[in-house]
Design a protein around this motif. Structure first.
Motif, PDB file in Angstrom:
ATOM      1  N   VAL A  14      -5.754  -0.809  -3.357  1.00 30.60           N
ATOM      2  CA  VAL A  14      -4.869   0.354  -3.299  1.00 30.60           C
ATOM      3  C   VAL A  14      -5.264   1.391  -4.340  1.00 30.60           C
ATOM      4  O   VAL A  14      -5.286   2.590  -4.070  1.00 30.60           O
ATOM      5  N   THR A  15      -5.591   0.934  -5.545  1.00 30.88           N
ATOM      6  CA  THR A  15      -5.918   1.863  -6.631  1.00 30.88           C
ATOM      7  C   THR A  15      -7.360   2.354  -6.570  1.00 30.88           C
ATOM      8  O   THR A  15      -7.730   3.281  -7.281  1.00 30.88           O
ATOM      9  N   GLY A  16      -8.190   1.715  -5.744  1.00 28.81           N
ATOM     10  CA  GLY A  16      -9.591   2.109  -5.666  1.00 28.81           C
ATOM     11  C   GLY A  16     -10.454   1.453  -6.720  1.00 28.81           C
ATOM     12  O   GLY A  16     -11.637   1.806  -6.871  1.00 28.81           O
ATOM     13  N   ASP A  17      -9.911   0.460  -7.462  1.00 32.76           N
ATOM     14  CA  ASP A  17     -10.696  -0.221  -8.491  1.00 32.76           C
ATOM     15  C   ASP A  17     -11.613  -1.281  -7.906  1.00 32.76           C
ATOM     16  O   ASP A  17     -12.442  -1.844  -8.623  1.00 32.76           O
ATOM     17  N   SER A  36      -5.061  10.447  -1.117  1.00 33.70           N
ATOM     18  CA  SER A  36      -5.995  11.264  -1.887  1.00 33.70           C
ATOM     19  C   SER A  36      -6.192  10.756  -3.306  1.00 33.70           C
ATOM     20  O   SER A  36      -7.204  11.015  -3.929  1.00 33.70           O
ATOM     21  N   SER A  37      -5.207   9.983  -3.813  1.00 32.10           N
ATOM     22  CA  SER A  37      -5.297   9.548  -5.197  1.00 32.10           C
ATOM     23  C   SER A  37      -6.138   8.296  -5.369  1.00 32.10           C
ATOM     24  O   SER A  37      -6.442   7.903  -6.476  1.00 32.10           O
ATOM     25  N   VAL A  38      -6.510   7.637  -4.265  1.00 28.42           N
ATOM     26  CA  VAL A  38      -7.240   6.400  -4.410  1.00 28.42           C
ATOM     27  C   VAL A  38      -8.566   6.423  -3.658  1.00 28.42           C
ATOM     28  O   VAL A  38      -9.197   5.401  -3.499  1.00 28.42           O
ATOM     29  N   ALA A  39      -9.001   7.577  -3.188  1.00 30.10           N
ATOM     30  CA  ALA A  39     -10.225   7.642  -2.378  1.00 30.10           C
ATOM     31  C   ALA A  39     -11.440   7.277  -3.228  1.00 30.10           C
ATOM     32  O   ALA A  39     -11.667   7.846  -4.284  1.00 30.10           O
ATOM     33  N   PRO A  40     -12.233   6.291  -2.766  1.00 30.25           N
ATOM     34  CA  PRO A  40     -13.423   5.897  -3.524  1.00 30.25           C
ATOM     35  C   PRO A  40     -14.583   6.828  -3.243  1.00 30.25           C
ATOM     36  O   PRO A  40     -14.536   7.673  -2.362  1.00 30.25           O
ATOM     37  N   VAL A  41     -15.666   6.632  -3.983  1.00 26.16           N
ATOM     38  CA  VAL A  41     -16.884   7.396  -3.737  1.00 26.16           C
ATOM     39  C   VAL A  41     -17.465   6.984  -2.390  1.00 26.16           C
ATOM     40  O   VAL A  41     -17.535   5.809  -2.057  1.00 26.16           O
ATOM     41  N   ARG A  69       0.819  -1.219   0.000  1.00 25.10           N
ATOM     42  CA  ARG A  69       0.000   0.000   0.000  1.00 25.10           C
ATOM     43  C   ARG A  69       0.846   1.259   0.000  1.00 25.10           C
ATOM     44  O   ARG A  69       0.437   2.281   0.479  1.00 25.10           O
ATOM     45  N   HIS A  70       2.046   1.184  -0.565  1.00 22.77           N
ATOM     46  CA  HIS A  70       2.946   2.333  -0.508  1.00 22.77           C
ATOM     47  C   HIS A  70       2.973   3.171  -1.770  1.00 22.77           C
ATOM     48  O   HIS A  70       3.664   4.169  -1.813  1.00 22.77           O
ATOM     49  N   LYS A  71       2.251   2.752  -2.773  1.00 21.29           N
ATOM     50  CA  LYS A  71       2.529   3.308  -4.097  1.00 21.29           C
ATOM     51  C   LYS A  71       1.806   4.596  -4.414  1.00 21.29           C
ATOM     52  O   LYS A  71       2.225   5.349  -5.258  1.00 21.29           O
ATOM     53  N   LYS A  72       0.676   4.844  -3.756  1.00 23.54           N
ATOM     54  CA  LYS A  72      -0.101   6.038  -4.071  1.00 23.54           C
ATOM     55  C   LYS A  72      -0.472   6.756  -2.800  1.00 23.54           C
ATOM     56  O   LYS A  72      -0.574   6.167  -1.743  1.00 23.54           O
ATOM     57  N   SER A  73      -0.673   8.036  -2.918  1.00 21.08           N
ATOM     58  CA  SER A  73      -1.094   8.800  -1.750  1.00 21.08           C
ATOM     59  C   SER A  73      -2.561   8.541  -1.488  1.00 21.08           C
ATOM     60  O   SER A  73      -3.309   8.177  -2.381  1.00 21.08           O
ATOM     61  N   GLU A  91      -3.515   0.713  10.347  1.00 18.49           N
ATOM     62  CA  GLU A  91      -4.817   1.321  10.625  1.00 18.49           C
ATOM     63  C   GLU A  91      -4.968   2.722  10.041  1.00 18.49           C
ATOM     64  O   GLU A  91      -6.087   3.231   9.956  1.00 18.49           O
ATOM     65  N   THR A  92      -3.854   3.357   9.644  1.00 20.14           N
ATOM     66  CA  THR A  92      -3.946   4.772   9.284  1.00 20.14           C
ATOM     67  C   THR A  92      -3.422   5.116   7.892  1.00 20.14           C
ATOM     68  O   THR A  92      -3.906   6.053   7.269  1.00 20.14           O
ATOM     69  N   PHE A  93      -2.433   4.377   7.378  1.00 16.77           N
ATOM     70  CA  PHE A  93      -1.884   4.713   6.060  1.00 16.77           C
ATOM     71  C   PHE A  93      -2.874   4.275   4.985  1.00 16.77           C
ATOM     72  O   PHE A  93      -3.304   3.140   4.935  1.00 16.77           O
TER      73      PHE A  93
END
Length: 460
Positions: free
Chosen positions: A166-169, A15-20, A9-13, A274-276
């Motif tokens: 991680v990507t939100g897909d 904010s970049s993967v937040a789902p609806v 889970r280190h690859k994206k911030s 729990e937080t990242f």
């Protein structure tokens, strides 16, 4: 420590993967993390313990992550930006280098750098999860490996599929519960309640371009649809296990979530797990578990709380029907003195520790002792989760020695169903996050108030 799930889970911030996010909303307030005195870190101890079984493994991991030091690795865990060449040019390179960090002989512990030119590490063809430097090591290890081979096959698939989270897909099914809370006693009933919605979600993910791209990037044959659906369901339980375990604790301990001003849960010993990359919506299921609640505030406290984790330390009333996440970086007993005793944050209705690990390390036990005594002496309803029955027995003994009043313990109905492999000991029996729970309240040898007053006044 569970390095596989955390490193992926280190690859994206965040904010970049937040789902609806669906209602009720989760409120995350953008306030800088409060720094407190440093303490023993379960993330740090876990990383360096890799060397106990496989000398050189921690350096191999750093090398494949294009990092120069553990400090840089920890910086990424905390949400910071490394100074060296961390990152990958494409998905194929990322998955290849990630898989390279698992390449060591499961029997003799040899790393690629320690092999002769005539040897090469090859994975078990059944599980595609563990590696051997030759037929001799594989034959010698088979009596041990055969006991976990089938389960490790699931681990190998989940390790790849987790990238969709991680990507939100892979957006989890959400929305108000159609069943009464009392009817949802565990995953079987939860899956029954969400069945139609879940089937549509899984079918959409399986048919997505993201799924096609994923398996093309790992350069492996794509498993059958039922295998992929099974993996998605396990990953779903892994994400929802924490919020639903909190709900299980609130329900089991009879805590009133309908009180004016809302209810507060403290997650102590919280780490980057729990937080990242925790996103708005991740704890919505906790709110749906208690329709009509007047606000739920989940406060993450720990020395490994990700530095970028948004937080609010306001003691203001919660908005009815919302779940608010916040965080504090530091030791819990310091947090208690600085935030709770000063009235900045309300007293917790429940305190939960996910896998505190104090049974395994004298350093961690020393760090946890003030917190355990504080929770005991202030009679705060507390729940602890552990990975295995062995950890359950060891943790129970410690709590008994501390004279805590244990009110309940057993198998967690909302334990994660995703098997976790021990990184540096791949043939050890896999474990499951929050598999067991312990609840305690106060001391087992409490004096009544009259006796306590007499003791304080010197009359006893």
């Amino acid at each position: 420590m569970a390095p596989r799930s955390r490193r992926r889970r280190h690859k994206k911030s965040p904010s970049s993967v937040a789902p609806v996010v669906e209602n009720p909303p989760t409120v995350v307030a953008p306030v800088p993390v409060i720094l407190s005195k440093p303490g023993p870190s379960i993330d740090t101890l876990g990383f360096f313990s890799l060397e106990n079984n496989v000398p050189g493994l921690s350096q191999l991991i750093l090398q494949k992550l294009n990092m120069k030091s553990y400090e840089e690795y920890k910086l990424v865990l905390d949400g910071g930006t490394p100074v060296s060449g961390f990152g990958y040019r494409c998905l194929e390179e990322m998955f290849q280098k990630m898989e390279d960090t698992f390449r060591f002989c499961a029997y003799c512990k040899a790393l690629p750098s320690g092999l002769s030119d005539s040897k090469v590490l090859r994975h078990c063809k059944r599980c595609r999860n563990v590696y051997y430097c030759g037929p001799e090591c594989q034959r010698s290890d088979w009596p041990t490996h055969r006991k976990v081979c089938q389960e490790l096959r699931l681990v190998a698939v989940d390790r790849i599929m987790e990238w969709l989270l991680v990507t939100g897909d892979f957006a989890l099914p959400s929305g108000p519960w159609s069943w009464l809370t009392e009817a949802v006693q565990g995953w079987d009933t939860w899956f029954s309640m969400r069945r139609l919605q879940l089937d549509d979600t899984l079918d959409a993910v399986l048919d997505s371009q993201a799924m096609t791209t994923l398996w093309a990037s790992v350069r492996r044959p794509r498993p059958y649809p039922d295998v992929l659906k099974g993996s998605l369901k396990r990953l779903l339980t892994d994400v929802l296990s924490r919020p639903l375990t909190l709900g299980f604790g609130l329900r089991a301990l009879g805590i009133n979530v309908g009180k004016v001003g809302g209810s507060t849960v403290h997650v102590v010993g919280a780490s980057h797990a729990e937080t990242f990359l925790t996103r708005p919506g991740d704890y919505d299921e906790l709110g749906y578990m208690f329709p009509g609640h007047l606000g739920l505030h989940v406060v993450m406290v720990g020395v490994d709380v990700a530095a970028g984790f948004s937080q609010s330390t306001s003691a203001s009333l919660l908005e009815p029907g919302t779940v608010q996440l916040s965080g504090h970086r530091g030791l819990y007993h310091d947090f208690w003195e600085e935030q709770i005793e000063t009235g900045q944050i309300t007293h917790p209705d429940l305190v939960v520790a996910f896998h505190p690990g104090f049974h395994a390390s004298p350093d961690l036990m020393e760090a946890w002792l003030p917190t355990l005594l504080l929770l005991r002496d202030y009679e705060i309803p507390t729940m602890i989760t552990v990975y295995s029955h062995q950890e359950l027995a060891a943790s129970l003994q410690i709590l008994v020695d501390l004279d805590t009043h244990i009110t309940a313990y057993g198998a967690n109905p909302f334990a994660s169903l995703k098997p976790e492999q021990v990184y540096s000991n791949p043939n050890k029996q896999p474990v499951y996050c929050s598999a067991y729970y312990i609840m305690f309240l106060g001391s087992s040898c409490q004096l009544d108030k009259r006796q306590l007053e007499e003791k304080v006044n010197g009359r006893v």
